[in-house]
Design a protein around this motif. Structure first.
Motif, PDB file in Angstrom:
ATOM      1  N   SER A 320       0.800  -1.226   0.000  1.00  0.00           N
ATOM      2  CA  SER A 320       0.000   0.000   0.000  1.00  0.00           C
ATOM      3  C   SER A 320       0.835   1.280   0.000  1.00  0.00           C
ATOM      4  CB  SER A 320      -0.927   0.013   1.224  1.00  0.00           C
ATOM      5  OG  SER A 320      -0.180   0.238   2.404  1.00  0.00           O
ATOM      6  N   TRP A 321       2.164   1.192   0.172  1.00  0.00           N
ATOM      7  CA  TRP A 321       2.972   2.419   0.226  1.00  0.00           C
ATOM      8  C   TRP A 321       2.711   3.362  -0.943  1.00  0.00           C
ATOM      9  CZ3 TRP A 321       3.923   2.450   4.973  1.00  0.00           C
ATOM     10  CH2 TRP A 321       4.659   1.499   5.672  1.00  0.00           C
ATOM     11  N   PRO A 322       2.639   2.876  -2.184  1.00  0.00           N
ATOM     12  CA  PRO A 322       2.426   3.816  -3.295  1.00  0.00           C
ATOM     13  C   PRO A 322       1.033   4.429  -3.342  1.00  0.00           C
ATOM     14  CG  PRO A 322       2.477   1.570  -4.118  1.00  0.00           C
ATOM     15  CD  PRO A 322       2.902   1.504  -2.679  1.00  0.00           C
ATOM     16  N   ARG A 323       0.093   3.925  -2.523  1.00  0.00           N
ATOM     17  CA  ARG A 323      -1.268   4.478  -2.506  1.00  0.00           C
ATOM     18  C   ARG A 323      -1.514   5.420  -1.334  1.00  0.00           C
ATOM     19  NH1 ARG A 323      -2.103  -0.980  -3.535  1.00  0.00           N
ATOM     20  NH2 ARG A 323      -2.991  -1.338  -1.435  1.00  0.00           N
ATOM     21  N   VAL A 324      -0.513   5.627  -0.494  1.00  0.00           N
ATOM     22  CA  VAL A 324      -0.671   6.514   0.669  1.00  0.00           C
ATOM     23  C   VAL A 324      -0.962   7.944   0.209  1.00  0.00           C
ATOM     24  CG1 VAL A 324       0.600   7.650   2.544  1.00  0.00           C
ATOM     25  CG2 VAL A 324       0.705   5.159   2.283  1.00  0.00           C
ATOM     26  N   ASP A 325      -1.934   8.559   0.838  1.00  0.00           N
ATOM     27  CA  ASP A 325      -2.287   9.962   0.557  1.00  0.00           C
ATOM     28  C   ASP A 325      -2.859  10.533   1.855  1.00  0.00           C
ATOM     29  OD1 ASP A 325      -3.051  12.407  -0.412  1.00  0.00           O
ATOM     30  OD2 ASP A 325      -4.266  11.631  -2.059  1.00  0.00           O
ATOM     31  N   VAL A 326      -1.960  11.037   2.703  1.00  0.00           N
ATOM     32  CA  VAL A 326      -2.319  11.440   4.066  1.00  0.00           C
ATOM     33  C   VAL A 326      -1.909  12.884   4.297  1.00  0.00           C
ATOM     34  CG1 VAL A 326      -1.850  11.038   6.520  1.00  0.00           C
ATOM     35  CG2 VAL A 326      -2.143   9.091   4.976  1.00  0.00           C
ATOM     36  N   GLU A 327      -2.801  13.667   4.869  1.00  0.00           N
ATOM     37  CA  GLU A 327      -2.468  15.027   5.259  1.00  0.00           C
ATOM     38  C   GLU A 327      -1.776  14.980   6.619  1.00  0.00           C
ATOM     39  OE1 GLU A 327      -1.976  18.950   4.517  1.00  0.00           O
ATOM     40  OE2 GLU A 327      -3.035  17.576   3.185  1.00  0.00           O
ATOM     41  N   GLY A 328      -0.474  15.275   6.620  1.00  0.00           N
ATOM     42  CA  GLY A 328       0.296  15.235   7.851  1.00  0.00           C
ATOM     43  C   GLY A 328       0.447  16.610   8.463  1.00  0.00           C
ATOM     44  N   THR A 329       1.320  16.711   9.440  1.00  0.00           N
ATOM     45  CA  THR A 329       1.540  17.981  10.117  1.00  0.00           C
ATOM     46  C   THR A 329       2.330  18.963   9.264  1.00  0.00           C
ATOM     47  OG1 THR A 329       3.591  17.180  11.147  1.00  0.00           O
ATOM     48  CG2 THR A 329       1.525  16.868  12.374  1.00  0.00           C
ATOM     49  N   ARG A 330       3.056  18.426   8.255  1.00  0.00           N
ATOM     50  CA  ARG A 330       3.950  19.276   7.455  1.00  0.00           C
ATOM     51  C   ARG A 330       3.597  19.286   5.979  1.00  0.00           C
ATOM     52  NH1 ARG A 330       9.005  16.220   8.384  1.00  0.00           N
ATOM     53  NH2 ARG A 330       7.500  14.518   8.555  1.00  0.00           N
ATOM     54  N   GLY A 331       2.459  18.723   5.628  1.00  0.00           N
ATOM     55  CA  GLY A 331       2.042  18.683   4.241  1.00  0.00           C
ATOM     56  C   GLY A 331       1.454  17.334   3.878  1.00  0.00           C
ATOM     57  N   LYS A 332       1.076  17.192   2.616  1.00  0.00           N
ATOM     58  CA  LYS A 332       0.495  15.933   2.145  1.00  0.00           C
ATOM     59  C   LYS A 332       1.590  14.906   1.943  1.00  0.00           C
ATOM     60  CE  LYS A 332      -3.155  15.756  -0.267  1.00  0.00           C
ATOM     61  NZ  LYS A 332      -4.237  15.788  -1.287  1.00  0.00           N
ATOM     62  N   ILE A 333       1.380  13.726   2.510  1.00  0.00           N
ATOM     63  CA  ILE A 333       2.389  12.666   2.454  1.00  0.00           C
ATOM     64  C   ILE A 333       1.987  11.634   1.419  1.00  0.00           C
ATOM     65  CG2 ILE A 333       3.542  10.842   3.752  1.00  0.00           C
ATOM     66  CD1 ILE A 333       2.963  12.540   6.295  1.00  0.00           C
ATOM     67  N   GLN A 334       2.848  11.443   0.458  1.00  0.00           N
ATOM     68  CA  GLN A 334       2.715  10.416  -0.575  1.00  0.00           C
ATOM     69  C   GLN A 334       4.091   9.824  -0.824  1.00  0.00           C
ATOM     70  OE1 GLN A 334       1.063  13.030  -3.637  1.00  0.00           O
ATOM     71  NE2 GLN A 334      -0.962  12.106  -3.366  1.00  0.00           N
ATOM     72  N   PHE A 335       4.134   8.549  -1.139  1.00  0.00           N
ATOM     73  CA  PHE A 335       5.408   7.874  -1.380  1.00  0.00           C
ATOM     74  C   PHE A 335       5.573   7.543  -2.857  1.00  0.00           C
ATOM     75  CE2 PHE A 335       4.383   6.508   3.063  1.00  0.00           C
ATOM     76  CZ  PHE A 335       5.382   7.231   3.682  1.00  0.00           C
ATOM     77  N   SER A 336       6.816   7.643  -3.311  1.00  0.00           N
ATOM     78  CA  SER A 336       7.130   7.311  -4.698  1.00  0.00           C
ATOM     79  C   SER A 336       8.528   6.720  -4.753  1.00  0.00           C
ATOM     80  CB  SER A 336       7.037   8.560  -5.580  1.00  0.00           C
ATOM     81  OG  SER A 336       7.959   9.547  -5.138  1.00  0.00           O
ATOM     82  N   ARG A 337       8.885   6.232  -5.919  1.00  0.00           N
ATOM     83  CA  ARG A 337      10.239   5.741  -6.155  1.00  0.00           C
ATOM     84  C   ARG A 337      11.104   6.904  -6.645  1.00  0.00           C
ATOM     85  NH1 ARG A 337      11.582   1.384  -3.328  1.00  0.00           N
ATOM     86  NH2 ARG A 337      10.427  -0.474  -3.866  1.00  0.00           N
ATOM     87  N   THR A 338      12.239   7.104  -5.983  1.00  0.00           N
ATOM     88  CA  THR A 338      13.166   8.169  -6.331  1.00  0.00           C
ATOM     89  C   THR A 338      14.448   7.542  -6.843  1.00  0.00           C
ATOM     90  OG1 THR A 338      12.228   9.552  -4.583  1.00  0.00           O
ATOM     91  CG2 THR A 338      14.407  10.176  -5.408  1.00  0.00           C
ATOM     92  N   PRO A 339      14.982   7.976  -7.972  1.00  0.00           N
ATOM     93  CA  PRO A 339      16.228   7.389  -8.496  1.00  0.00           C
ATOM     94  C   PRO A 339      17.346   7.401  -7.462  1.00  0.00           C
ATOM     95  CG  PRO A 339      15.236   8.848 -10.132  1.00  0.00           C
ATOM     96  CD  PRO A 339      14.429   9.012  -8.877  1.00  0.00           C
ATOM     97  N   GLY A 340      17.994   6.258  -7.299  1.00  0.00           N
ATOM     98  CA  GLY A 340      19.101   6.141  -6.367  1.00  0.00           C
ATOM     99  C   GLY A 340      18.691   5.857  -4.935  1.00  0.00           C
ATOM    100  N   ILE A 341      17.389   5.831  -4.656  1.00  0.00           N
ATOM    101  CA  ILE A 341      16.887   5.580  -3.303  1.00  0.00           C
ATOM    102  C   ILE A 341      16.241   4.202  -3.280  1.00  0.00           C
ATOM    103  CG2 ILE A 341      15.453   6.430  -1.429  1.00  0.00           C
ATOM    104  CD1 ILE A 341      17.734   8.332  -2.333  1.00  0.00           C
TER     105      ILE A 341
END
Length: 370
Positions: A320-341
């Protein structure tokens, strides 16, 4: 000894809790101030979630383990928590400790949401099991290097100790500065006293000294030595890893600890949720919450959303990590794949370079954003 679990005051539904394992540094040589703030954010979020009905009527419970900045201790805790049946793993502040935890979580098939550790290579190979809220070190430390250049510093000295975290940070700074006409010289703190560092800074004609060392030793005595050396009155002292963020820094150094820029992961403005959480955490901690406390709160906010949507099956949580869409304390949190990470990454984590105001050391000044 393990820390006690955080249990809700009242149980709901059938009384069985949804358990999440938590890793935090609560004793030395761990960064205890960071661990305290991280745990405060985690626990506040759990209380609020349970007050609102928990996870589908079941209370959320944290099983807390003290890592004491020890990678082996963390790996053993992951083994223990996985055996206890936790739905997921969360937390940790120290990058080398989080790396050990991530490796075990990946091997065991235990979803891990890393709260506050920045090594790009958190796992050796790409993994579906691990996600991270804090920005990768390459991004944050490049922002810091841009700040240095913008402030007119191109000849940088780094006081460093043996560690993959410090070595990686040094390489990021050197590569980024070199491509823009800057340079980095390393000062080995395992061979130099704080006073010898001062002599080396004069010899190298450095205009900035970065503290890539442990806190309080040898960071605090090094700052004191540099501050009292009249030859270095114009030198900038910096601490990209964030040592000045916590109240202990100001307590130990007083005015000497001001005007030392560091990285923190806060936006220009907190979300409405963040404003409310800041007020509660300030009352709870008796001091201003650090960015690490907000990372703790956001960690539980994300996990609670995932667990409500997918239940406690570990594979479904990881998927479910790629489907996360949560309003956190510091902004909207979404996960993605980042090159080199190698892990699922919140790509838009806010980054600031700040320092303590010399005129009012309890107040932070934002010097640069990236």
């Amino acid at each position: 000894m393990s820390a006690p679990s955080t249990r809700p005051e009242t149980e709901q539904a059938d009384g069985s809790s949804v358990q999440v394992g938590v890793l935090v540094p609560l004793t030395r040589p761990g960064w205890v101030g960071a661990g305290r703030h991280l745990l405060a954010g985690l626990e506040l979020a759990v209380r609020e979630i349970n007050d609102a009905g928990g996870i589908a009527g079941r209370p959320l419970e944290l099983l807390v383990r003290d890592t004491a900045a020890d990678p082996q201790r963390a790996a053993a805790a992951v083994e223990e928590l996985a055996g206890l049946g936790v739905a997921a793993l969360a937390g940790e502040y120290h990058s080398v400790v989080a790396r050990a935890a991530a490796a075990r979580a990946d091997a065991l098939g235990l979803p891990y949401l890393c709260s506050s550790a920045v090594l790009d290579a958190l796992t050796e190979q790409p993994t579906e099991w691990v996600a991270r809220l804090s920005p990768p070190q390459s991004r944050g430390w490049q922002v810091y290097a841009d700040f240095l250049l913008g402030a007119g510093h191109s000849r940088i000295a780094v006081a460093t100790q043996p560690s993959v975290y410090w070595a990686t940070g040094t390489r990021i700074l050197r590569d980024h500065l070199a491509s823009r006409g800057g340079s980095v010289v390393e000062l080995d703190m395992s061979a130099l006293s704080p006073d010898a560092v001062c002599d080396a800074l004069v010899d190298q004609r450095a205009t900035a000294l970065l503290l890539l060392v442990g806190h309080p030793e040898p960071a605090v005595p090094t700052v004191k030595s540099v501050r009292r050396d009249q030859r270095l009155a114009e030198i900038l002292i910096g601490a990209p890893a964030g040592q000045p963020e916590f109240a202990e820094w100001a307590k130990l150094l007083g005015a000497d600890g001001a005007a030392i820029p560091f990285l923190r992961y806060l936006p220009e403005r907190l979300t409405p949720l963040g404003v409310r959480v800041e007020t509660t955490l300030r009352e709870q901690l008796g001091e201003a919450p650090s960015f690490v406390a907000f990372e703790g709160y956001d960690t539980v906010a994300v996990l609670a959303d995932v667990l409500r949507s997918n239940g406690t099956d570990r594979a479904r949580t990881a998927a479910s990590w790629p489907r996360v869409d949560v309003e956190g304390t510091r902004g909207k949190i979404q996960f993605s794949r980042t090159p080199g990470i190698s892990v699922w990454q919140w790509a838009s984590t806010p980054i600031q370079v700040v320092d303590r105001d010399p005129a009012e050391p309890e107040r932070f000044r934002v010097l640069h954003s990236g």
